[in-house]
Design a protein around this motif. Structure first.
Motif, short mmCIF file in Angstrom:
data_model
loop_
_atom_site.label_atom_id
_atom_site.label_comp_id
_atom_site.label_asym_id
_atom_site.label_seq_id
_atom_site.Cartn_x
_atom_site.Cartn_y
_atom_site.Cartn_z
N VAL A 242 37.88 -73.01 46.75
CA VAL A 242 37.03 -72.25 47.67
C VAL A 242 37.89 -71.72 48.81
CG1 VAL A 242 34.97 -73.57 47.11
CG2 VAL A 242 36.40 -74.29 49.01
N ALA A 243 37.61 -70.48 49.23
CA ALA A 243 38.41 -69.84 50.28
C ALA A 243 37.52 -68.94 51.11
CB ALA A 243 39.55 -69.03 49.66
N ASN A 244 37.96 -68.68 52.34
CA ASN A 244 37.27 -67.68 53.16
C ASN A 244 37.51 -66.30 52.56
OD1 ASN A 244 40.07 -68.32 54.18
ND2 ASN A 244 39.69 -66.49 55.39
N HIS A 245 36.56 -65.39 52.79
CA HIS A 245 36.57 -64.09 52.10
C HIS A 245 36.67 -62.95 53.10
CE1 HIS A 245 36.32 -61.53 48.76
NE2 HIS A 245 35.01 -61.33 48.71
N THR A 246 37.71 -62.15 52.96
CA THR A 246 37.92 -60.99 53.83
C THR A 246 37.94 -59.69 53.05
OG1 THR A 246 39.27 -62.36 55.32
CG2 THR A 246 39.45 -59.98 55.57
N SER A 247 38.44 -59.75 51.82
CA SER A 247 38.71 -58.53 51.08
C SER A 247 38.80 -58.84 49.59
CB SER A 247 40.03 -57.94 51.59
OG SER A 247 40.61 -57.07 50.65
N PRO A 248 38.62 -57.83 48.73
CA PRO A 248 38.91 -58.02 47.31
C PRO A 248 40.36 -58.40 47.06
CG PRO A 248 37.60 -56.03 47.64
CD PRO A 248 38.01 -56.50 49.00
N LEU A 249 41.22 -58.12 48.04
CA LEU A 249 42.63 -58.48 47.90
C LEU A 249 42.83 -59.99 47.88
CD1 LEU A 249 44.26 -55.93 50.40
CD2 LEU A 249 43.99 -55.71 47.93
N ASP A 250 41.83 -60.74 48.34
CA ASP A 250 41.95 -62.20 48.30
C ASP A 250 42.24 -62.69 46.89
OD1 ASP A 250 41.30 -62.07 50.98
OD2 ASP A 250 39.20 -62.57 50.67
N VAL A 251 41.54 -62.11 45.93
CA VAL A 251 41.73 -62.50 44.52
C VAL A 251 43.14 -62.14 44.06
CG1 VAL A 251 40.92 -62.15 42.16
CG2 VAL A 251 39.28 -62.18 44.05
N HIS A 343 39.08 -77.66 46.17
CA HIS A 343 40.41 -77.35 46.69
C HIS A 343 40.28 -76.23 47.73
CE1 HIS A 343 42.49 -79.65 43.49
NE2 HIS A 343 41.48 -79.27 42.74
N PRO A 344 40.27 -76.57 49.04
CA PRO A 344 40.11 -75.53 50.06
C PRO A 344 41.39 -74.70 50.23
CG PRO A 344 39.57 -77.74 50.89
CD PRO A 344 40.32 -77.91 49.61
N VAL A 345 41.21 -73.42 50.47
CA VAL A 345 42.32 -72.51 50.71
C VAL A 345 41.96 -71.63 51.92
CG1 VAL A 345 43.71 -70.60 49.81
CG2 VAL A 345 43.02 -72.47 48.30
N ALA A 346 42.87 -71.54 52.87
CA ALA A 346 42.67 -70.70 54.06
C ALA A 346 43.55 -69.47 53.97
CB ALA A 346 42.98 -71.49 55.33
N ILE A 347 42.95 -68.30 54.18
CA ILE A 347 43.68 -67.02 54.10
C ILE A 347 43.55 -66.31 55.45
CG2 ILE A 347 43.95 -64.84 52.88
CD1 ILE A 347 42.46 -66.09 50.53
N LYS A 348 44.68 -65.97 56.06
CA LYS A 348 44.67 -65.28 57.34
C LYS A 348 45.58 -64.06 57.27
CE LYS A 348 43.80 -64.65 61.72
NZ LYS A 348 42.45 -64.23 62.19
N TYR A 349 45.00 -62.86 57.50
CA TYR A 349 45.76 -61.62 57.46
C TYR A 349 46.28 -61.26 58.85
CZ TYR A 349 43.73 -60.78 52.82
OH TYR A 349 43.37 -60.88 51.50
N ASP A 350 47.39 -60.54 58.86
CA ASP A 350 47.96 -60.03 60.10
C ASP A 350 47.49 -58.59 60.27
OD1 ASP A 350 49.50 -59.15 62.24
OD2 ASP A 350 51.24 -60.33 61.66
N PRO A 351 46.59 -58.31 61.22
CA PRO A 351 45.99 -56.97 61.33
C PRO A 351 46.95 -55.92 61.88
CG PRO A 351 45.23 -58.35 63.12
CD PRO A 351 46.05 -59.23 62.22
#
Length: 455
Positions: A242-251, A343-351
């Motif tokens: 499971v992960a936070n969702h920002t964009s289709p790019l997450d996949v 299994h947690p996953v954290a995704i953080k983009y640099d804007p």
């Protein structure tokens, strides 16, 4: 004349051969073996240096500050137009704490003002809808889509902006489009071929390699630079990621470092073609639109999938919609009711290099892809967190909140209890009733009973 034509043809052939060799050596082979040549790191360092110099340059510093101040003034003006007297102040206090200070014995008409003030605060700037718009930048990144259309405030800055346009649209974008088309053709053709193999270890291995190679090429289409942390915690077979969702790019980003089975709705058109291609080699859990409303059927299929420990881990985005990467909103409890290891996953983009957030209510998929291909780069950090299991006597809601809090803390984002579905629909009646019940309980607890009527 014929000799000149032949010489011209030979020259074109040599140029094409050189470009082919460079493509294979610098893009294809590193993607196949999943190694980095340091080109993306070097490119991002150049961008960071350019942004810093631009911000420090005396001729453009005031213009950049004007852009930043312009966005702040727009928000301030909107707030002043709504409440010109400046009466409303946002305070982080609970209903009990605020109403307790207004007590004058029995029922107090001033209680109405508490709800009135909260309503005005929500109209001025609530904490939900602002999560469905692009994240604000500290300084301008030379993209006109992120500066509130104030890029003409200085001719020096305009010159730099035009140079950036030429680089992005005339140099980077053509290469990215060609690479994207090559990746799509490779995915469709490779999955078609691998799909003809009999089920077994060879097909499983080839399918995983095709998925990861194509995902890596997809990340390179966007000049992507992804930093993976704690790879020892990567999801294992039979688990739920499971992960936070920002964009289709997450996949795309997660698939470049591991293979997953996806849970989602079946699509038509271009996305449907890709889905059908992937289904030939990998077992995904896809549903029709009518089936997505049947939660019991969804949970049943997920439970059957994770019961087979030989199958790939399932990738789920419990928020159910894209959030602008500044907060983590409510996790749907469905994926936490089926059991198994999470299994947690954290995704953080640099804007600073490009806005990865997809506002599906504002931009179509093609517009979003165009924006991504014309951005500077996509830079993000991915943290694989330790696996988690539901504790005894812990319900799915509390377990989901516990996982959400861990992801938000690791990525440095705020935690919100609101449903991301508010992007497209109104607040549920149950939320309104919850606030009404809370006030009733508070009133009863403080003796708000008069003439036999409660609340």
């Amino acid at each position: 004349m014929e000799e000149n034509t032949e010489g011209h043809g030979l020259a074109e052939g040599k140029i094409l051969l050189i470009w082919t060799i460079l493509f294979v050596a610098l893009v294809l082979l590193p993607s196949v073996f999943r190694v980095s040549l340091g080109i993306s790191h070097f490119y991002v360092k150049i961008l960071i240096t350019m942004f810093e110099k631009l911000h420090e340059c005396p001729k453009t510093e005031w213009a950049t500050l004007q852009i930043e101040e312009g966005v702040k003034k727009q928000k301030a003006m909107a707030l002043e137009n709504l409440i010109s007297t400046g009466i409303i102040q946002r305070e982080k206090t609970s209903m009990e704490e605020e109403l307790a200070g207004q007590r004058r014995g029995c029922f107090n008409l001033a209680d109405v003002m508490y709800f009135f003030k909260k309503g005005c605060e929500a109209v001025a700037e609530d904490e939900v809808t602002q999560r469905f718009s692009s994240e604000e930048l500290v300084s301008w990144n030379l993209l006109s889509r992120t500066n509130a259309n104030l890029h003409h405030v200085s001719w020096q800055l305009t010159v730099v902006w035009v140079i950036g346009i030429l680089i992005r649209y005339c140099l980077l974008m053509p290469f990215r489009i060609c690479l994207a088309l090559f990746t799509i053709l490779l995915l469709i053709s490779a999955t078609t071929v691998v799909g003809q193999f009999p089920n077994g270890r060879v097909k499983y291995w080839l399918a995983n390699q095709v998925q990861m190679i194509c995902a890596t090429l997809g990340v390179r289409c966007l000049s992507g630079l992804v930093h993976f942390h704690n790879r020892e915690n990567r999801p294992q077979e039979g688990g739920i990621c499971v992960a936070n969702h920002t964009s289709p790019l997450d996949v795309l980003i997660l698939a470049s470092d591991g293979c997953y089975s996806l849970v989602g709705q079946t699509h038509g058109g271009f996305l449907g073609l890709i889905q059908k291609s992937c289904m030939q080699t990998t077992q995904h859990v896809l549903f029709e639109r009518s089936e997505m409303k049947d939660r019991h059927l969804v949970r049943k299929k997920i439970r059957e999938h994770i019961a087979d420990k030989a199958k790939l881990p399932i990738l789920i985005f419990p928020e159910g919609t894209c959030i602008n990467n500044t907060s983590v909103m409510m996790f749907k409890k469905g994926s936490f009711e089926v059991g198994g290891t999470i299994h947690p996953v954290a995704i953080k983009y640099d804007p600073r290099f490009g806005d990865a957030f997809w506002n599906s209510t504002k931009h179509s998929m093609m517009t979003y892809i165009f924006n991504m291909l014309s951005s500077w780069a996509i830079v993000c950090n991915v943290w694989y967190l330790p696996p988690m299991v539901k504790e005894e006597e812990e319900d799915a809601v509390h377990f989901a909140n516990r996982v959400k809090a861990v992801i938000a803390a690791r990525a440095g984002m705020s935690v919100l209890p609101w449903d991301g579905g508010l992007k497209r629909k109104k607040v549920k009646e149950s939320f309104k009733e919850e606030q009404q019940k809370k006030y009733c309980q508070l009133a009863i607890g403080n003796g708000y009973v008069g003439n036999g009527n409660v609340c």
